[in-house]
Design a protein around this motif. Sequence first.
Motif, mmCIF file in Angstrom:
data_model
loop_
_atom_site.group_PDB
_atom_site.id
_atom_site.type_symbol
_atom_site.label_atom_id
_atom_site.label_comp_id
_atom_site.label_asym_id
_atom_site.label_seq_id
_atom_site.Cartn_x
_atom_site.Cartn_y
_atom_site.Cartn_z
ATOM 1 N N ILE A 101 0.870 -1.179 0.000
ATOM 2 C CA ILE A 101 0.000 0.000 0.000
ATOM 3 C C ILE A 101 0.902 1.223 0.000
ATOM 4 C CG2 ILE A 101 -1.723 1.320 1.289
ATOM 5 C CD1 ILE A 101 -2.699 -1.359 2.436
ATOM 6 N N PHE A 102 0.633 2.151 -0.922
ATOM 7 C CA PHE A 102 1.437 3.368 -1.061
ATOM 8 C C PHE A 102 0.554 4.593 -0.869
ATOM 9 C CE2 PHE A 102 3.273 0.119 -3.812
ATOM 10 C CZ PHE A 102 4.580 0.094 -3.365
ATOM 11 N N ILE A 103 1.047 5.539 -0.085
ATOM 12 C CA ILE A 103 0.352 6.806 0.148
ATOM 13 C C ILE A 103 1.337 7.935 -0.143
ATOM 14 C CG2 ILE A 103 -0.825 8.263 1.853
ATOM 15 C CD1 ILE A 103 -2.356 5.683 1.260
ATOM 16 N N ASN A 104 0.902 8.913 -0.925
ATOM 17 C CA ASN A 104 1.741 10.081 -1.209
ATOM 18 C C ASN A 104 1.152 11.320 -0.546
ATOM 19 O OD1 ASN A 104 3.675 8.815 -2.900
ATOM 20 N ND2 ASN A 104 2.178 8.799 -4.550
ATOM 21 N N ASP A 105 2.041 12.219 -0.120
ATOM 22 C CA ASP A 105 1.645 13.510 0.458
ATOM 23 C C ASP A 105 0.632 13.354 1.591
ATOM 24 O OD1 ASP A 105 3.296 14.886 -1.393
ATOM 25 O OD2 ASP A 105 1.735 14.653 -2.912
ATOM 26 N N TRP A 106 1.034 12.610 2.609
ATOM 27 C CA TRP A 106 0.170 12.337 3.761
ATOM 28 C C TRP A 106 0.518 13.332 4.859
ATOM 29 C CZ3 TRP A 106 0.257 7.241 7.045
ATOM 30 C CH2 TRP A 106 -0.935 7.105 7.742
ATOM 31 N N ASP A 107 -0.330 14.330 5.042
ATOM 32 C CA ASP A 107 -0.075 15.402 5.999
ATOM 33 C C ASP A 107 -0.444 15.002 7.425
ATOM 34 O OD1 ASP A 107 0.804 17.145 4.003
ATOM 35 O OD2 ASP A 107 -1.237 17.864 3.606
ATOM 36 N N LYS A 108 0.196 15.666 8.361
ATOM 37 C CA LYS A 108 -0.101 15.465 9.786
ATOM 38 C C LYS A 108 -1.589 15.730 10.016
ATOM 39 C CE LYS A 108 1.032 18.728 12.722
ATOM 40 N NZ LYS A 108 1.784 19.599 13.627
ATOM 41 N N GLY A 109 -2.272 14.814 10.696
ATOM 42 C CA GLY A 109 -3.686 14.956 11.006
ATOM 43 C C GLY A 109 -4.629 14.513 9.895
ATOM 44 N N GLN A 110 -4.108 14.178 8.727
ATOM 45 C CA GLN A 110 -4.923 13.782 7.579
ATOM 46 C C GLN A 110 -5.288 12.307 7.663
ATOM 47 O OE1 GLN A 110 -3.152 14.811 3.813
ATOM 48 N NE2 GLN A 110 -4.269 13.226 2.739
ATOM 49 N N THR A 111 -6.502 11.982 7.213
ATOM 50 C CA THR A 111 -6.949 10.596 7.140
ATOM 51 C C THR A 111 -6.923 10.150 5.683
ATOM 52 O OG1 THR A 111 -8.363 10.861 9.082
ATOM 53 C CG2 THR A 111 -8.858 9.006 7.621
ATOM 54 N N ASN A 112 -6.332 8.989 5.442
ATOM 55 C CA ASN A 112 -6.278 8.386 4.107
ATOM 56 C C ASN A 112 -6.870 6.993 4.156
ATOM 57 O OD1 ASN A 112 -5.108 10.522 2.801
ATOM 58 N ND2 ASN A 112 -3.090 9.600 2.612
ATOM 59 N N ARG A 113 -7.345 6.540 3.009
ATOM 60 C CA ARG A 113 -7.860 5.178 2.903
ATOM 61 C C ARG A 113 -6.743 4.252 2.462
ATOM 62 N NH1 ARG A 113 -13.527 3.000 1.169
ATOM 63 N NH2 ARG A 113 -13.791 3.942 3.175
ATOM 64 N N PHE A 114 -6.475 3.229 3.262
ATOM 65 C CA PHE A 114 -5.551 2.162 2.903
ATOM 66 C C PHE A 114 -6.413 1.054 2.316
ATOM 67 C CE2 PHE A 114 -1.602 2.688 5.815
ATOM 68 C CZ PHE A 114 -1.610 4.057 5.644
ATOM 69 N N GLU A 115 -5.987 0.503 1.174
ATOM 70 C CA GLU A 115 -6.825 -0.478 0.490
ATOM 71 C C GLU A 115 -5.968 -1.485 -0.266
ATOM 72 O OE1 GLU A 115 -10.869 0.695 -1.240
ATOM 73 O OE2 GLU A 115 -9.507 0.788 -2.962
ATOM 74 N N PHE A 116 -6.423 -2.740 -0.267
ATOM 75 C CA PHE A 116 -5.782 -3.764 -1.086
ATOM 76 C C PHE A 116 -6.837 -4.742 -1.587
ATOM 77 C CE2 PHE A 116 -5.647 -5.636 3.154
ATOM 78 C CZ PHE A 116 -5.945 -6.967 2.939
ATOM 79 N N THR A 117 -6.514 -5.430 -2.680
ATOM 80 C CA THR A 117 -7.410 -6.411 -3.290
ATOM 81 C C THR A 117 -6.653 -7.725 -3.445
ATOM 82 O OG1 THR A 117 -8.555 -4.666 -4.493
ATOM 83 C CG2 THR A 117 -8.837 -6.903 -5.319
ATOM 84 N N THR A 118 -7.341 -8.824 -3.134
ATOM 85 C CA THR A 118 -6.716 -10.135 -3.246
ATOM 86 C C THR A 118 -7.757 -11.204 -3.573
ATOM 87 O OG1 THR A 118 -5.271 -11.736 -2.140
ATOM 88 C CG2 THR A 118 -6.907 -10.643 -0.761
ATOM 89 N N ASN A 119 -7.291 -12.280 -4.167
ATOM 90 C CA ASN A 119 -8.149 -13.446 -4.377
ATOM 91 C C ASN A 119 -7.736 -14.591 -3.444
ATOM 92 O OD1 ASN A 119 -5.747 -14.146 -5.588
ATOM 93 N ND2 ASN A 119 -6.683 -15.076 -7.387
ATOM 94 N N LYS A 120 -6.822 -14.302 -2.525
ATOM 95 C CA LYS A 120 -6.343 -15.311 -1.569
ATOM 96 C C LYS A 120 -7.259 -15.352 -0.346
ATOM 97 C CE LYS A 120 -2.452 -15.807 -3.878
ATOM 98 N NZ LYS A 120 -2.221 -16.867 -4.758
ATOM 99 N N ARG A 121 -7.450 -16.560 0.178
ATOM 100 C CA ARG A 121 -8.174 -16.723 1.440
ATOM 101 C C ARG A 121 -7.153 -16.653 2.565
ATOM 102 N NH1 ARG A 121 -12.778 -21.174 1.414
ATOM 103 N NH2 ARG A 121 -14.307 -19.858 0.397
ATOM 104 N N PHE A 122 -7.388 -15.789 3.534
ATOM 105 C CA PHE A 122 -6.446 -15.640 4.638
ATOM 106 C C PHE A 122 -7.192 -15.597 5.967
ATOM 107 C CE2 PHE A 122 -7.537 -11.436 3.130
ATOM 108 C CZ PHE A 122 -7.670 -10.659 4.269
ATOM 109 N N SER A 123 -6.471 -15.950 7.029
ATOM 110 C CA SER A 123 -7.046 -15.982 8.371
ATOM 111 C C SER A 123 -6.721 -14.727 9.164
ATOM 112 C CB SER A 123 -6.519 -17.190 9.153
ATOM 113 O OG SER A 123 -6.853 -18.373 8.498
#
Length: 84
Positions: free
Chosen positions: A52-74
């Motif tokens: 997951i990559f985030i650019n220009d993440w300022d102090k106090g800012q909220t960003n969405r972290f997101e990933f997509t997979t077809n793997k089943r994980f616990s």
Amino acid sequence: MKTIRFKQTKNDYGYKTYSANVKNTTDFSFKSFSVNVKLLNANKTVIDTQPIFINDWDKGQTNRFEFTTNKRFSNYNIVKDLVD
């Protein structure tokens, strides 16, 4: 990073998307920030790693972290990758 909780937000054609809103609670702004989400099976073996990559993440800012997979994980581990 230890408090991030991903929730499934989509399920399309066998691929699931997981998202988490993450607030930068540090005293720093980041030009670039990345983490790896290591997906684990029931035996705690890493079965996939999602970056997951985030650019220009300022102090106090909220960003969405997101990933997509077809793997089943616990479970998953989040590993800080690069801070700039």
